[in-house]
Design an enzyme around this catalytic site. Structure first.
Site, short mmCIF file in Angstrom:
data_model
loop_
_atom_site.label_atom_id
_atom_site.label_comp_id
_atom_site.label_asym_id
_atom_site.label_seq_id
_atom_site.Cartn_x
_atom_site.Cartn_y
_atom_site.Cartn_z
N GLU A 148 0.32 -1.00 -0.02
CA GLU A 148 0.05 -0.12 0.32
C GLU A 148 0.41 0.96 0.06
O GLU A 148 0.76 2.04 0.74
CB GLU A 148 -0.69 -0.15 1.19
CG GLU A 148 -2.50 -1.02 0.86
CD GLU A 148 -3.35 -1.04 1.55
OE1 GLU A 148 -3.31 0.59 2.94
OE2 GLU A 148 -3.98 -1.55 1.74
N GLU A 335 -6.71 -7.59 -0.33
CA GLU A 335 -7.43 -7.89 0.95
C GLU A 335 -8.80 -7.77 0.83
O GLU A 335 -8.69 -6.64 -0.38
CB GLU A 335 -6.36 -6.91 2.25
CG GLU A 335 -5.14 -6.61 1.83
CD GLU A 335 -4.00 -6.40 2.68
OE1 GLU A 335 -4.66 -4.70 3.62
OE2 GLU A 335 -3.15 -5.83 3.21
C1 GAL Z 1 -4.54 -2.33 4.72
C2 GAL Z 1 -2.68 -3.04 5.06
C3 GAL Z 1 -2.89 -4.50 5.70
C4 GAL Z 1 -3.63 -4.10 7.02
C5 GAL Z 1 -4.90 -3.84 6.90
C6 GAL Z 1 -5.72 -3.91 7.60
O1 GAL Z 1 -4.24 -1.15 4.67
O2 GAL Z 1 -1.76 -2.90 3.79
O3 GAL Z 1 -1.62 -5.04 6.47
O4 GAL Z 1 -3.22 -3.52 8.07
O5 GAL Z 1 -4.94 -2.89 6.31
O6 GAL Z 1 -7.57 -3.08 7.61
#
Ligand code: GAL
EC number: 3.2.1.23
Length: 668
Positions: A148, A335
């Site tokens: 990110e 994710e």
């Molecule tokens: C994302 C990040 C992850 C984790 C997640 C939690 O932005 O890539 O590592 O922190 O959020 O929601």
């Protein structure tokens, strides 16, 4: 190999967070749940290289083997979002600086400056080491660079390495200080420079810095991210042939030009957290009522805008040219939220059905893989309040149950063939948001048009204005406030064959961020068919009548030129009688920020080009992919979708009315 004929599911897992005796059984459970890919090693630098130059691969070898033995395919990450303590203490100049000029300390993540030559070298070195070790491993199908870019406002650093590199970047861009001073208009407030070394980042100024200075700093910072990643991509290409390389981009991240940074990747991925997104990233001015209604699902358009952006981010020709590494239609959700998050002001549990709804929506917008974050809820450190598919105690959580009930084979991969394009450009975003002047932000203005299109059941490709627009019949450019001359010529040529809609503040800025000397639209007033007379921003509650609608936040009034015709005029306020929306041939320009007016004009124009727009009920959305139509209900309560609406959005003759339970979807 990532070619798939239906949606595949995946998970993010962190073997280094749990005892080794769990690895094999986690992998088995993942397989049994129907997951195919596992992403790992994302932040694990301190375990890969515990001391300078001393690599420890034994644990990761065994972890990769454990997942491989259970048939999981592995996506590995370069761990560069988390430079370890020994590296930072040896080279504190790696650290980034915040807008207050303070060092951003070690102790969380993303604490580095993209411009740091020392860090670039270590980034290349660790990428080389991990790629050399696993680049040809049979379980490894691809790579994610870093994590990110830009998260936690890390796209720009305001000191150290970035501050040192900025003057050279400017010298390369402008050649002479006279050219720079002229481009920025530095005569204003005596801001002229007589030496390159005098130029600093645009922070800590007494009042607002020169917006042209800010714009170039954004361009500079974006180029640093591009170069930082390109170095990793080159190493991965060399040592890991046949594997894909991607990056997990963020929700509405504004700190860099994604088109520039995505170049060279096989496809984009992004991280989808719908409830956090609504709490954290909804544009200012989003009504409380909307936030409440969608608190447990997120808002469909905030989510799908990101799907549509990332689906189109890496151009088709780049993507499809590389046999074996492509993702057929263009993107993954790397994710995917599957329970409550931990980082928004409020973090409610998702509604029953939300995890399936999010997965189905991602597929319908072109995702080939949806990867849940994360397998087991973390039992240590910053994210203990965040959920996973398993609870802390390793029992299956609510999201797990929804994934278990989902049959991903019902979602065929294939194309999303939108006929409407929405044009998006980061330079316009930067300069517009630097001087909103009290009007809507870039994202708010863009989303007003996007929501109008999606409410009409239309599929939308989010594209850069320089992209090929051949396949579209309607092109909507909500907030292109900075349109360089060559781009305007291209858009004019595009408009010979298709309808265009522009929003307020279009074409107000020159390439360096000044106002055009001959006023808005520069030398292209004839194309738009107007001259702008006045503009204003409106405080909350102050509205202006425009036709049958109310404009809020921003209005600008036009005088017609040539054969242009007024679509509507202002009915109250100082702009009363001035033109609020105009049509000149195929170009329509709307000067009022009035969602009702925007919807009405887009509906008329979409019908004109045979797109069968139909106004969907609040919170209902439809999307078409690979010959199927997904209908989504994001409302907490049941809704009816009329037979006429179903007929219009499927265009397949299907015309039975549909009842959808709250937070649910239906595939036709
Ligand atoms: C994302 C990040 C992850 C984790 C997640 C939690 O932005 O890539 O590592 O922190 O959020 O929601």
């Amino acid at each position: 190999m990532t070619q798939t004929d239906h949606l595949f599911l995946a998970v993010c897992d962190y073997p280094e967070h749990v005892p080794e005796d769990r690895w094999r059984s986690y992998a088995r459970q993942q397989r049994e749940l129907g997951l195919t890919f596992v992403r790992m090693a994302e932040f694990a630098w301190s375990r890969m290289e515990p001391r300078p130059g001393e690599y420890d691969w034994a644990w990761l070898d065994r972890a990769v083997e454990a997942y491989h033995a259970e048939g999981m395919r592995v996506v590995l990450c370069t761990p560069t979002a988390t430079p370890p303590a020994w590296l930072i203490r040896a080279h504190p100049e790696i650290l980034a600086h915040d807008t207050q000029g303070r060092v951003r300390e070690f102790g969380s993540r993303r604490h580095y400056d993209f411009a740091s030559p020392v860090y670039r070298e270590h980034s290349r070195r660790i990428t080389w080491a991990i790629a050399e070790r696993y680049g040809q491993h049979p379980a490894v199908v691809g790579w994610q660079t870093d994590n990110e870019f830009g998260c936690h406002n890390t796209g720009r650093s305001y000191g150290g390495a970035s501050a040192a590199a900025f003057p050279d970047w400017l010298a390369a861009r402008y050649g002479t200080l006279d050219a720079l001073n002229a481009a920025w208009g530095n005569v204003f407030w005596s801001m002229e420079y007589s030496g390159w070394a005098q130029i600093r980042p645009p922070n800590l100024t007494v009042t607002a810095p020169n917006p042209s200075h800010v714009l170039d700093y954004a361009r500079f910072a974006s180029a640093q991210i591009r170069d930082f990643q390109a170095q990793q991509v080159a190493v991965l290409r060399e040592l890991s042939p046949g594997r894909f390389v991607t990056h997990n981009f963020m929700i509405f991240e504004s700190g860099f030009d994604h088109y520039e940074v995505a170049r060279g990747l096989d496809f984009a991925t992004w991280d989808n957290y719908p409830t956090g997104m609504l709490e954290f990233f909804a544009p200012p001015g989003t009504a409380e009522e909307v936030k409440l209604r969608y608190a447990r699902s997120g808002h469909p358009d905030l989510v799908s805008f990101n799907h549509d952006l990332y689906r189109c981010l890496v151009k088709a020709q780049d993507r499809l040219g590389r046999e074996g590494r492509s993702s057929p239609n263009g993107f993954w959700v790397m994710e995917q939220q599957c329970g409550q998050v931990n980082w928004a002001p409020h973090n409610p549990l998702p509604a029953d059905g939300a995890v399936q709804l999010w997965t189905a929506q991602a597929w319908a917008h072109g995702a080939d893989v949806v990867s849940y974050f994360r397998w087991r809820a973390a039992t240590m450190a910053q994210e203990v309040m965040h959920s996973g598919l398993l609870r802390h105690d390793e029992t299956p959580d609510r999201g797990h149950a929804e994934v278990q009930r989902l049959d991903a084979t019902q979602f065929p991969t294939g194309n999303v063939s939108a006929r409407v394009a929405l044009l998006h450009d980061y330079e316009s975003l930067w300069i517009l948001d630097e001087q909103t002047n009290g009007g809507p932000t870039y994202w708010a203005q863009t989303l007003a048009y996007y929501t109008a299109l999606r409410s009409l059941g239309l599929d939308v490709d989010v594209l850069h204005p320089d992209d090929d627009l051949a396949q579209y019949v309607l092109v909507v450019a909500p907030a292109l406030t900075l349109i360089p001359e060559r781009r305007l010529q291209k858009l004019q040529a595009d408009a010979e064959e298709r309808l265009f809609v522009f929003g307020p503040r279009t074409g107000f800025r020159t390439e360096s961020g000044c106002a055009y000397k001959n006023g808005q639209f520069g030398h292209h007033k004839d194309f738009f068919g107007v001259r702008c007379l006045n503009f204003e921003s409106l405080r909350p509650g102050l509205t202006v009548r425009v036709g049958d609608h109310q404009a809020a936040e921003w209005t600008e009034g036009y005088e017609l030129l040539g054969n242009a015709t007024a679509l509507t005029t202002y009915g109250s306020g100082p702009l009363r009688g001035q033109v609020a929306a105009v049509r000149n041939g195929n170009a329509v320009t709307i000067g009022a920020h009035a969602p009702g007016l925007i919807g009405e004009i887009l509906q008329t124009l979409a019908a004109e080009v045979d797109l069968t727009p139909v106004l969907l009920p609040e919170g209902v959305r439809s999307s078409r992919r690979a010959g199927r139509t997904l209908i989504e209900n994001w409302n907490p309560e049941e809704v009816q979708v009329s037979a006429d609406a179903i007929h219009a959005i499927t265009s397949s003759g299907s015309s039975e009315a549909l009842t959808l339970a709250g937070t649910s979807w239906h595939l036709l």
